[in-house]
Each structure stands twice: as C-alpha cells, then as structure tokens.
Motif scaffolding. Structure first.
Motif, PDB file in Angstrom:
ATOM      1  N   GLN A  23     -11.203   9.885  46.260  1.00 19.64           N
ATOM      2  CA  GLN A  23     -10.979  11.307  46.515  1.00 19.64           C
ATOM      3  C   GLN A  23     -12.039  12.095  45.751  1.00 19.64           C
ATOM      4  O   GLN A  23     -12.112  12.039  44.524  1.00 19.64           O
ATOM      5  CB  GLN A  23      -9.584  11.728  46.053  1.00 19.64           C
ATOM      6  CG  GLN A  23      -9.339  13.233  46.074  1.00 19.64           C
ATOM      7  CD  GLN A  23      -9.309  13.807  47.476  1.00 19.64           C
ATOM      8  OE1 GLN A  23      -8.567  13.340  48.317  1.00 19.64           O
ATOM      9  NE2 GLN A  23     -10.118  14.827  47.726  1.00 19.64           N
ATOM     10  N   GLN A  24     -12.864  12.807  46.484  1.00 20.47           N
ATOM     11  CA  GLN A  24     -13.924  13.585  45.852  1.00 20.47           C
ATOM     12  C   GLN A  24     -13.363  14.888  45.292  1.00 20.47           C
ATOM     13  O   GLN A  24     -12.472  15.503  45.885  1.00 20.47           O
ATOM     14  CB  GLN A  24     -15.022  13.892  46.873  1.00 20.47           C
ATOM     15  CG  GLN A  24     -15.687  12.669  47.471  1.00 20.47           C
ATOM     16  CD  GLN A  24     -16.472  11.874  46.454  1.00 20.47           C
ATOM     17  OE1 GLN A  24     -16.951  12.411  45.447  1.00 20.47           O
ATOM     18  NE2 GLN A  24     -16.605  10.569  46.693  1.00 20.47           N
ATOM     19  N   ASP A  25     -13.877  15.303  44.138  1.00 19.14           N
ATOM     20  CA  ASP A  25     -13.510  16.611  43.599  1.00 19.14           C
ATOM     21  C   ASP A  25     -14.030  17.720  44.505  1.00 19.14           C
ATOM     22  O   ASP A  25     -13.390  18.757  44.661  1.00 19.14           O
ATOM     23  CB  ASP A  25     -14.090  16.798  42.199  1.00 19.14           C
ATOM     24  CG  ASP A  25     -13.398  15.935  41.167  1.00 19.14           C
ATOM     25  OD1 ASP A  25     -12.244  15.535  41.405  1.00 19.14           O
ATOM     26  OD2 ASP A  25     -14.019  15.651  40.123  1.00 19.14           O
ATOM     27  N   TRP A  26     -15.215  17.502  45.069  1.00 16.68           N
ATOM     28  CA  TRP A  26     -15.802  18.453  46.012  1.00 16.68           C
ATOM     29  C   TRP A  26     -16.798  17.722  46.902  1.00 16.68           C
ATOM     30  O   TRP A  26     -17.273  16.639  46.557  1.00 16.68           O
ATOM     31  CB  TRP A  26     -16.485  19.625  45.288  1.00 16.68           C
ATOM     32  CG  TRP A  26     -17.553  19.216  44.297  1.00 16.68           C
ATOM     33  CD1 TRP A  26     -17.423  19.066  42.949  1.00 16.68           C
ATOM     34  CD2 TRP A  26     -18.931  18.893  44.600  1.00 16.68           C
ATOM     35  NE1 TRP A  26     -18.612  18.660  42.378  1.00 16.68           N
ATOM     36  CE2 TRP A  26     -19.559  18.556  43.376  1.00 16.68           C
ATOM     37  CE3 TRP A  26     -19.685  18.859  45.764  1.00 16.68           C
ATOM     38  CZ2 TRP A  26     -20.904  18.197  43.290  1.00 16.68           C
ATOM     39  CZ3 TRP A  26     -21.033  18.499  45.695  1.00 16.68           C
ATOM     40  CH2 TRP A  26     -21.621  18.175  44.467  1.00 16.68           C
ATOM     41  N   LYS A 195     -12.750  22.218  44.584  1.00 15.45           N
ATOM     42  CA  LYS A 195     -11.953  21.509  43.587  1.00 15.45           C
ATOM     43  C   LYS A 195     -10.456  21.755  43.737  1.00 15.45           C
ATOM     44  O   LYS A 195      -9.645  20.984  43.206  1.00 15.45           O
ATOM     45  CB  LYS A 195     -12.406  21.907  42.178  1.00 15.45           C
ATOM     46  CG  LYS A 195     -13.755  21.337  41.783  1.00 15.45           C
ATOM     47  CD  LYS A 195     -14.094  21.682  40.344  1.00 15.45           C
ATOM     48  CE  LYS A 195     -15.383  20.997  39.897  1.00 15.45           C
ATOM     49  NZ  LYS A 195     -15.712  21.305  38.481  1.00 15.45           N
ATOM     50  N   ASN A 196     -10.086  22.792  44.451  1.00 17.05           N
ATOM     51  CA  ASN A 196      -8.669  23.075  44.698  1.00 17.05           C
ATOM     52  C   ASN A 196      -8.157  22.418  45.967  1.00 17.05           C
ATOM     53  O   ASN A 196      -7.000  22.625  46.355  1.00 17.05           O
ATOM     54  CB  ASN A 196      -8.441  24.582  44.760  1.00 17.05           C
ATOM     55  CG  ASN A 196      -8.633  25.257  43.417  1.00 17.05           C
ATOM     56  OD1 ASN A 196      -8.230  24.721  42.380  1.00 17.05           O
ATOM     57  ND2 ASN A 196      -9.270  26.417  43.419  1.00 17.05           N
ATOM     58  N   SER A 310     -19.135  15.011  44.771  1.00 17.65           N
ATOM     59  CA  SER A 310     -18.978  15.015  43.312  1.00 17.65           C
ATOM     60  C   SER A 310     -19.292  13.665  42.681  1.00 17.65           C
ATOM     61  O   SER A 310     -19.450  13.581  41.463  1.00 17.65           O
ATOM     62  CB  SER A 310     -17.551  15.444  42.955  1.00 17.65           C
ATOM     63  OG  SER A 310     -16.593  14.619  43.598  1.00 17.65           O
TER      64      SER A 310
END
Length: 320
Positions: A23-26, A195-196, A310
C-alpha cells in the motif's frame, strides 16, 4: 490421501509466502497526450525537452504529495504547470480551430465525494483546470461552456488573458498544414493518491486541431475523459475523444473494478486494448487505484507520460 494432503499443504504454504501488494502512502501519474508517434521524427533535443518537461511536472506532484498536500490540490497544480508549457496541447500550447481560434476544455474530479467540475470551449482563461475546480467548488453545476464559463471565472477571480496569449507559431503552422486533413489529438492530465487515501483526477486540452462547429471532446465529460472514485481509481484519458465519450472510458475502467473485482491494470487493458482498439479509438489512459498501483495503458505507439510513488519507483517515457 497423504500425497494429496502434502500437495494441499505445499499450495497453502506457497500462497502464504506470496508477498502482499504494498500500500503506497501516495502515488501519481501524468500524461501529455498520446498518438501514433514516429520515434524517427523526434530529434534527441526534442526527446530531451519533452522528458525534462514531464519530469518537472512530476517533481512538482511528488514533492507536494510527500509533503502531505491533498490529491485535489496536487492534480490541479501539476496540470497548471503542463498548461503553461507550450510543448503540450493545453493552455499556452493549445491548437487552433478551423477558423483560427483556441477553444480549451478541462475537468477535475474529487474521488472522496464524487464532486466534479468542468469547462468547455473557453478561449480567454489562462488555466482552464482552475476554472474547472471553481465550477466544482463554488457553483451548483458540473459543466459550464463558452462565454458563460469565462464570465463565471472572471467574476470569481480566475485569471483571464487576451486570446493572443495562446498563439504559438508551432500550433499555427500545424493548422496551416492540416486544413484539409484530419485533426490531431492532444491532452494533459494528472491522477493522484494522497496520504489520506483520497484520489483525484484532472485533465485539460486545447482540443482537436482544425476542429469545427464548437466540437467538444471527452476531456470535460465526467466519466469519459476524467473520473475519480475513492472506492476504485482515478483516471485521465487522452486520445480520440468521440470514442472515449461513446465508451465512457474513464468510468468503464472504474466500473470493471467495482463490479467485476478486477485489478486496475486488467480493467485498463480491457478497455484500451480490447474495446477501443476494435473501434479505432486511438490513445491511452493514466490511472492510479486506492492502493497506489499505477497503470499507463495505451493502444498507440506513444504517450508522453510519467509516474512515481512513495516507494521511490517511477520515471518518464514517450514511446511504447
């Protein structure tokens, strides 16, 4: 029975050891148009200029996402940069209509709430993508066109310019060479996951070279050239707009993911290289899903494109 049990255990063990997707942060992807490009007609300097422009836009998005900016702010910011670059058919680099004018379209969509805004056929707004966001956030509408869109933008502080701002000799000469030929496609776009966990998409275009009769393509049509949904993906398309409208390409990719449970890459492959290829729908899409997986899919020989995430992966490219 023992052999069967061992086989089952081996399969279970193998499945358990298969690494899960990260899962990428962004994540972010950009494009600057697609088409059947002949690489032999690009000089080394041409390639360097385009790659540098793509990398500059990509770095703007990467930095903003890493700093925690929203995906909506990022896609607008990146597309504004591409609109200001005359290399691309959007904003400053917009092509000319048959009667020598510029008619620009743009759209933006927020995947967190499915809000969307678009403008079409504007000729005096410097950055149509910002006008599209204004329509989304300040008006009760989704799409405004022509003089009405320009008036609304002006009344709400969006920068307008004299039509001469959009004149570039390269685009003018292109019109002169193609007055009796088919038009040329071109678009810029950006999709992002922040990031959200919110997705957003933005697309902008100078339209089709030599177009007539107030033609509007897929870019400002939500679900055709632009779409974002936090449950699935964000998509920005580039190509022959009429086909992208007929097949609601951007939404179709999302729908395949939502209703059939397929991956982003499989959905994009199905739509671009099966459905559209069968109907001469030349072009491509950039897309990012809710996990940060990025797809850059095309059925043409080239697409100006770039991506990053990310984890530090990414790059820019032009040809297939």
């Amino acid at each position: 029975m023992r052999r069967i049990t061992y086989a089952v255990l081996i399969l279970i063990t193998f499945a358990c050891q298969t690494p899960a997707p990260v899962q990428q942060d962004w994540a972010i992807a950009i494009h600057g148009g697609a088409g059947n490009m002949d690489s032999t007609k690009f000089s080394a300097d041409d390639i360097l200029r385009y790659e540098t422009a793509l990398q500059t836009a990509l770095e703007i998005g990467k930095t903003a996402l890493a700093d925690g900016e929203s995906s909506l702010d990022v896609v607008e910011k990146v597309v504004r940069n591409l609109e200001d670059n005359p290399l691309f058919n959007a904003g400053k680099g917009a092509v000319f209509t048959n009667d020598g004018r510029n008619e620009l379209d743009a759209a933006i969509m927020d995947g967190s709430n499915l809000n969307a805004g678009a403008v079409a056929g504007v000729g005096d707004i410097r950055n149509p993508i910002s006008a599209a966001r204004l329509v989304m956030e300040k008006s009760p509408h989704v799409l405004l066109i022509g003089k009405g869109a320009s008036l609304y933008a002006t009344q709400n502080g969006i920068e307008t310019v004299d039509s001469s701002y959009f004149f570039t000799d390269k685009r003018w000469q292109l019109l002169q060479r193609t007055l009796q030929k088919a038009g040329k496609n071109g678009t810029v776009g950006c999709v992002a996951l922040d990031k959200n966990g919110n997705l957003a998409a933005a697309t902008s275009t100078g339209g089709m070279n030599n177009k007539r009769y107030g033609r509007v393509g897929d870019v400002p049509i939500i679900g055709a050239g632009t779409y974002a949904n936090n449950n699935t993906c964000a998509v920005s398309a580039t190509g022959h707009g009429e086909y992208y409208i007929r097949y609601t390409v951007a939404h179709d990719i999302s729908a395949l993911m939502e209703y059939k449970g397929v991956s982003l890459s499989e959905a994009a492959q199905t739509v671009i290289n099966e459905k559209l290829s069968n109907e001469a729908g030349n072009g491509g899409v950039i897309a990012v899903d809710k996990s940060g997986n990025v797809t850059l899919e095309m059925n043409s020989t080239g697409m100006f494109r770039g991506w990053a995430n990310s984890s530090g992966d990414g790059g820019v490219a032009i040809f297939r």
